[in-house]
Design a protein around this motif. Structure first.
Motif, PDB file in Angstrom:
ATOM      1  N   UNK A 613      -1.861  57.125  -1.467  1.00  0.00           N
ATOM      2  CA  UNK A 613      -2.138  56.275  -0.300  1.00  0.00           C
ATOM      3  C   UNK A 613      -0.837  55.684   0.234  1.00  0.00           C
ATOM      4  N   UNK A 614       0.039  55.245  -0.658  1.00  0.00           N
ATOM      5  CA  UNK A 614       1.312  54.675  -0.223  1.00  0.00           C
ATOM      6  C   UNK A 614       2.122  55.713   0.549  1.00  0.00           C
ATOM      7  N   UNK A 615       2.134  56.964   0.051  1.00  0.00           N
ATOM      8  CA  UNK A 615       2.887  58.032   0.715  1.00  0.00           C
ATOM      9  C   UNK A 615       2.321  58.320   2.099  1.00  0.00           C
ATOM     10  N   UNK A 616       0.986  58.421   2.237  1.00  0.00           N
ATOM     11  CA  UNK A 616       0.379  58.676   3.549  1.00  0.00           C
ATOM     12  C   UNK A 616       0.692  57.542   4.516  1.00  0.00           C
ATOM     13  N   UNK A 617       0.634  56.318   4.062  1.00  0.00           N
ATOM     14  CA  UNK A 617       0.930  55.175   4.935  1.00  0.00           C
ATOM     15  C   UNK A 617       2.390  55.184   5.364  1.00  0.00           C
ATOM     16  N   UNK A 618       3.284  55.597   4.464  1.00  0.00           N
ATOM     17  CA  UNK A 618       4.705  55.653   4.810  1.00  0.00           C
ATOM     18  C   UNK A 618       4.943  56.693   5.911  1.00  0.00           C
ATOM     19  N   UNK A 619       4.369  57.907   5.746  1.00  0.00           N
ATOM     20  CA  UNK A 619       4.551  58.944   6.774  1.00  0.00           C
ATOM     21  C   UNK A 619       3.897  58.535   8.086  1.00  0.00           C
ATOM     22  N   UNK A 620       2.769  57.876   8.011  1.00  0.00           N
ATOM     23  CA  UNK A 620       2.109  57.391   9.232  1.00  0.00           C
ATOM     24  C   UNK A 620       3.007  56.412   9.964  1.00  0.00           C
ATOM     25  N   UNK A 621       3.600  55.496   9.211  1.00  0.00           N
ATOM     26  CA  UNK A 621       4.477  54.497   9.830  1.00  0.00           C
ATOM     27  C   UNK A 621       5.710  55.151  10.440  1.00  0.00           C
ATOM     28  N   UNK A 622       6.275  56.145   9.756  1.00  0.00           N
ATOM     29  CA  UNK A 622       7.479  56.805  10.243  1.00  0.00           C
ATOM     30  C   UNK A 622       7.220  57.676  11.469  1.00  0.00           C
ATOM     31  N   UNK A 623       5.976  58.103  11.656  1.00  0.00           N
ATOM     32  CA  UNK A 623       5.659  58.962  12.809  1.00  0.00           C
ATOM     33  C   UNK A 623       5.506  58.179  14.104  1.00  0.00           C
ATOM     34  N   UNK A 624       5.542  56.876  14.035  1.00  0.00           N
ATOM     35  CA  UNK A 624       5.433  56.053  15.229  1.00  0.00           C
ATOM     36  C   UNK A 624       4.072  56.145  15.865  1.00  0.00           C
ATOM     37  N   UNK A 625       4.039  56.467  17.161  1.00  0.00           N
ATOM     38  CA  UNK A 625       2.761  56.539  17.876  1.00  0.00           C
ATOM     39  C   UNK A 625       2.054  57.876  17.667  1.00  0.00           C
ATOM     40  N   UNK A 626       2.763  58.842  17.120  1.00  0.00           N
ATOM     41  CA  UNK A 626       2.171  60.169  16.926  1.00  0.00           C
ATOM     42  C   UNK A 626       1.355  60.218  15.637  1.00  0.00           C
ATOM     43  N   UNK A 627       0.318  61.061  15.681  1.00  0.00           N
ATOM     44  CA  UNK A 627      -0.406  61.350  14.454  1.00  0.00           C
ATOM     45  C   UNK A 627       0.442  62.271  13.590  1.00  0.00           C
ATOM     46  N   UNK A 628       0.216  62.200  12.311  1.00  0.00           N
ATOM     47  CA  UNK A 628       0.918  63.083  11.381  1.00  0.00           C
ATOM     48  C   UNK A 628      -0.050  63.470  10.277  1.00  0.00           C
ATOM     49  N   UNK A 629       0.417  64.231   9.330  1.00  0.00           N
ATOM     50  CA  UNK A 629      -0.472  64.663   8.256  1.00  0.00           C
ATOM     51  C   UNK A 629       0.225  65.615   7.315  1.00  0.00           C
ATOM     52  N   UNK A 630      -0.548  66.308   6.526  1.00  0.00           N
ATOM     53  CA  UNK A 630       0.002  67.247   5.562  1.00  0.00           C
ATOM     54  C   UNK A 630      -1.092  67.727   4.638  1.00  0.00           C
ATOM     55  N   UNK A 631      -0.721  68.174   3.448  1.00  0.00           N
ATOM     56  CA  UNK A 631      -1.693  68.690   2.506  1.00  0.00           C
ATOM     57  C   UNK A 631      -1.762  67.779   1.284  1.00  0.00           C
ATOM     58  N   UNK A 649       1.674  65.726   0.594  1.00  0.00           N
ATOM     59  CA  UNK A 649       2.916  66.277   1.113  1.00  0.00           C
ATOM     60  C   UNK A 649       3.046  65.970   2.599  1.00  0.00           C
ATOM     61  N   UNK A 650       4.272  65.828   3.116  1.00  0.00           N
ATOM     62  CA  UNK A 650       4.461  65.516   4.530  1.00  0.00           C
ATOM     63  C   UNK A 650       4.205  66.733   5.421  1.00  0.00           C
ATOM     64  N   UNK A 651       4.191  66.490   6.718  1.00  0.00           N
ATOM     65  CA  UNK A 651       3.939  67.564   7.681  1.00  0.00           C
ATOM     66  C   UNK A 651       5.066  68.584   7.643  1.00  0.00           C
ATOM     67  N   UNK A 652       4.756  69.882   7.580  1.00  0.00           N
ATOM     68  CA  UNK A 652       5.799  70.907   7.688  1.00  0.00           C
ATOM     69  C   UNK A 652       6.531  70.769   9.024  1.00  0.00           C
ATOM     70  N   UNK A 653       7.761  71.267   9.103  1.00  0.00           N
ATOM     71  CA  UNK A 653       8.556  71.057  10.327  1.00  0.00           C
ATOM     72  C   UNK A 653       7.984  71.710  11.580  1.00  0.00           C
ATOM     73  N   UNK A 654       7.121  72.728  11.441  1.00  0.00           N
ATOM     74  CA  UNK A 654       6.552  73.376  12.622  1.00  0.00           C
ATOM     75  C   UNK A 654       5.209  72.774  13.025  1.00  0.00           C
TER      76      UNK A 654
END
Length: 754
Positions: A613-631, A649-654
């Motif tokens: 949960x901490x990792x997902x919240x960190x990536x969400x915060x870093x993505x700003x206004x955009x949605x993000x995700x991963x596996x 895991x964070x969103x792949x670069x593509x």
């Protein structure tokens, strides 16, 4: 040696060519220190003399003491030191102050030495102490003794009480536990020139003796511990000491001699005196561990009775002496030999000698009596931990004897039963139990196994079986732990639940798999298995890997130490030790254990690490206004219907990330997942997908999200693997997990402050 002007603190002592007169190296060192030191030694040498083979130094000590003193020690204390001219025995230190208080602890009453009051300055063996004892350190040790005596700190509250007399070289072995009789001799033998006698509380059926003793074992009134009394070596001296302690030994001995049992065998048995002296720390204190005195007297019981003038013996027949009078006996002429008394160890005493702070026994359950279980249980038993209930359905095979406690004589017998017998023989108390079953099929032992699980403070899995670890997780134990080796036998892992079991054993195991796949310090832990297997029997699975016994014992010692630690800890633990066999170095790695959120639907359980949960919240915060995700990655158990999510895991670069939608890419994702799966020995799997929702949008599935979940279900359900979709929002994280032929699990995790 050239002379020089003495420092002021040495003036008044006329050396006059006597500087080299001390023959003892240590005596010369003291003289030089007190005579030549350019720094005030806080002591003055008053005189030196020779007495046969002994050097004698008279010294005044200059002490810096507090105004308020527990013992009346003076600022200047005169002492006399006796030293062997060849330094063959430790210096004897006495106080020469005429009014020095008598009866203090750490003093020794000895009338054969000037003044009779020796000071107990050290406890070390002289052969060890002599290697580093200088004149300066000797003076400072003695000054420190006086300072501690004045402050009342010379005997710590947690230190054993001081003995009242010294002992000899013969040895009496008494039972463990309370020092209370009646006692019976169960063994008597000779070791070189010394006698060894062992006592038991129960009369042995077939005792084997080299000597036959009759035992007189009275209990004296309770005493306050104090300075050592002069050790009695004759019956008169022992009677005087007993009278001083409030007990008439001779009257009691007379009554004992006249008992019919002792009259009947008086001519053939030797008297053995065992006196119990209860002791307490203060006058008002309670009795602590008593002191036991043991003596033998020359000759038989019949001879003792005649010398005390209470019995008469003719033709091997002993009878009371009608006109005998014990007051006619010359007690000082009846010589005695004092014995050393040692007590067998129970678990409580073993904990003291092993340095454990635990006050009570600790019931433990060990599942697996093999390489780890047998050695750890043995070490723990020697440390006073237990009793153990040992569970293992296997028998001992020949190759087991290389690295297990079980020996050749036990081949073919139950591992658990043999280990139980071994543990019972370690200390003077047993109480260990064996259950020779496979935990998955306990049969008629089910009730015994359930009872052991409920009663154990900790149930430890030593089986190295993931299935057993999962089984133990689901049992109603108070607390569970697991200890196992890595595949090549050079790594040890110990994981343990917290006291309240808020994090279960299998949940910690899942975090362990993620750690070994990603933590550099744990690199190659699960992919370093040896390939040179040995076939020990003719079945297809009868294979074992070579593993040196020293390596097993090293790691099992660490595991036993960790077991002792976790018994006093309340938090969950994950420790690993990595051994480098070539050089014997061991690296200890302590990894954090993260809390989990747990969700259940009937018999299906889903857990999510707070780190996910901490990792997902960190990536969400870093993505700003955009949605993000991963596996999502995790482990699962098809038998127990459990899924553990341990990584996001964070969103792949593509990937495509916008304020209104997220489409996960695939670049480099497959090799990353394959690498993590390999590093975890295939235990980490792709579990599903996660994505974020922007602020103000609830973390609940939209129509597009439902289509994603349907896609997961379509592609993963036929394979039999669980599939999870998670949405990380501003306030909480939402999850849904599905699994072939199983209930769907939903969960919501409220976010706290980061």
């Amino acid at each position: 040696m050239s002379s020089s002007r003495l420092p002021r603190h040495a003036q008044g002592f006329d050396m006059n060519q006597r500087y080299d007169m001390p023959r003892s190296r240590l005596a010369r060192s003291v003289v030089r220190y007190l005579s030549e030191s350019q720094v005030h030694p806080y002591a003055t040498l008053r005189d030196f003399s020779l007495r046969g083979a002994v050097d004698v130094l008279d010294i005044d000590l200059d002490l810096s003491l507090d105004q308020r003193r527990s013992v009346p020690i003076c600022s200047t204390e005169p002492i006399r030191i006796f030293m062997a001219n060849d330094d063959s025995w430790s210096p004897h230190v006495i106080s020469t102050r005429s009014d020095f208080p008598v009866g203090l602890v750490h003093t020794n009453l000895d009338p054969d030495v000037d003044g009779g009051l020796c000071l107990c300055i050290w406890e070390e063996d002289w052969s060890d102490l002599a290697t580093s004892l200088t004149g300066q350190s000797l003076i400072e040790r003695i000054r420190a003794w006086f300072t501690a005596m004045a402050a009342g700190t010379i005997h710590d509250d947690d230190q054993f009480l001081e003995p009242l007399i010294l002992t000899g070289s013969n040895t009496l072995i008494i039972p463990a536990g309370e020092m209370e009789g009646p006692w019976h001799i169960d063994m008597a033998l000779k070791h070189r020139t010394c006698s060894i006698v062992s006592m038991s509380r129960a009369e042995p059926e077939t005792p084997i003796f080299e000597e036959d003793f009759a035992v007189y074992s009275p209990c004296l009134p309770s005493q306050v511990h104090r300075g050592l009394s002069n050790t009695p070596y004759d019956l008169g001296a022992l009677q005087s000491l007993c009278l001083e302690l409030g007990f008439n030994l001779i009257e009691g001995l007379k009554a004992w001699l006249l008992e019919s049992e002792h009259l009947a065998s008086a001519a053939h048995r030797r008297p053995l005196l065992i006196l119990t002296v209860p002791k307490r720390r203060t006058v008002e204190g309670v009795n602590e561990k008593p002191e036991i005195w043991c003596y033998t007297l020359g000759g038989s019981v019949a001879e003792l009775g005649e010398r005390l003038d209470v019995t008469i013996t003719e033709d091997d027949t002993t009878a009371p002496k009608v006109l005998g009078d014990i007051s006619n006996a010359e007690l000082s002429s009846i010589r005695m030999d004092p014995w050393r008394v040692v007590q067998r160890l129970d678990r409580s005493a073993a904990r003291v000698f092993s340095g454990s702070s635990r006050a009570q026994d600790t019931p433990l359950l060990g599942i697996g009596a093999g390489a780890i279980g047998s050695n750890v249980a043995t070490i723990a038993t020697r440390s006073g931990l237990g009793p153990w209930v040992l569970v293992d359905g296997d028998i001992t095979l020949p190759h087991n004897t290389v690295r297990q406690v079980q020996r050749n004589i036990s081949v073919g017998l139950s591992k658990a039963y043999v280990l139980k017998q071994e543990l019972d023989s370690v200390l003077a108390v047993g109480g260990n139990t064996s259950i020779s079953v496979n935990v998955f099929n306990p049969g008629k032992e089910q009730a015994s196994l359930d009872r052991a699980l409920r009663n154990a403070e900790v149930a430890i899995d030593f089986s190295a079986s993931p299935a057993v670890l999962g089984w133990l997780t689901d049992q109603p134990a108070k607390r569970a732990a697991s200890a196992f080796f890595g595949p090549d036998g050079s790594d040890l892992v110990v994981i343990s639940e917290d006291l309240s079991r808020s994090i279960k054993l299998d949940e910690i195991e899942a975090q362990y798999f993620w750690a070994v796949a990603t933590e550099e310090r744990l690199k190659n832990h699960l992919i370093a298995a040896r390939l040179d297997r040995i076939r020990y029997a003719n079945a297809c699975q009868d294979l074992s890997r070579p593993l040196p016994p020293w390596q097993v014992h090293t790691l099992c010692g660490l595991a036993a130490g960790r077991l002792a630690q976790l018994l006093v800890e309340v938090n969950a633990g994950f420790r690993m030790w990595r051994l480098e066999p070539d050089i014997g170095a061991v690296d200890s790695v302590c990894m954090p254990v993260h809390k989990v959120s747990r969700f259940q639907a009937n018999d299906v359980r889903l857990t999510v690490s707070e780190e996910v949960v901490r990792t997902m919240r960190m990536h969400r915060r870093q993505s700003g206004e955009n949605e993000t995700g991963g596996v999502l990655l995790g482990t699962f158990d098809l038998v127990r219907n459990v899924t553990h999510i341990v990584a996001a895991l964070p969103a792949p670069p593509d990937s495509q990330q916008t304020p209104t939608y997220f489409i996960r890419g695939i670049k480099d994702l497959k090799p990353i997942i394959e690498r993590l799966a390999k590093a975890s020995a295939g235990r980490l799997h792709y579990i599903g997908e996660w994505h974020s929702h922007p602020g103000g949008v609830p973390a609940r599935p939209s129509d597009d999200d439902e289509r994603v979940y349907t896609h997961l279900k379509t592609h993963m359900e036929p394979s039999g693997s669980p599939f999870v979709m998670a949405i990380c929002g501003e306030l909480d994280t939402w999850l849904r997990a599905g699994w072939q032929e199983r209930e769907t699990v939903h969960g919501v995790i409220a976010h706290g402050e980061e």
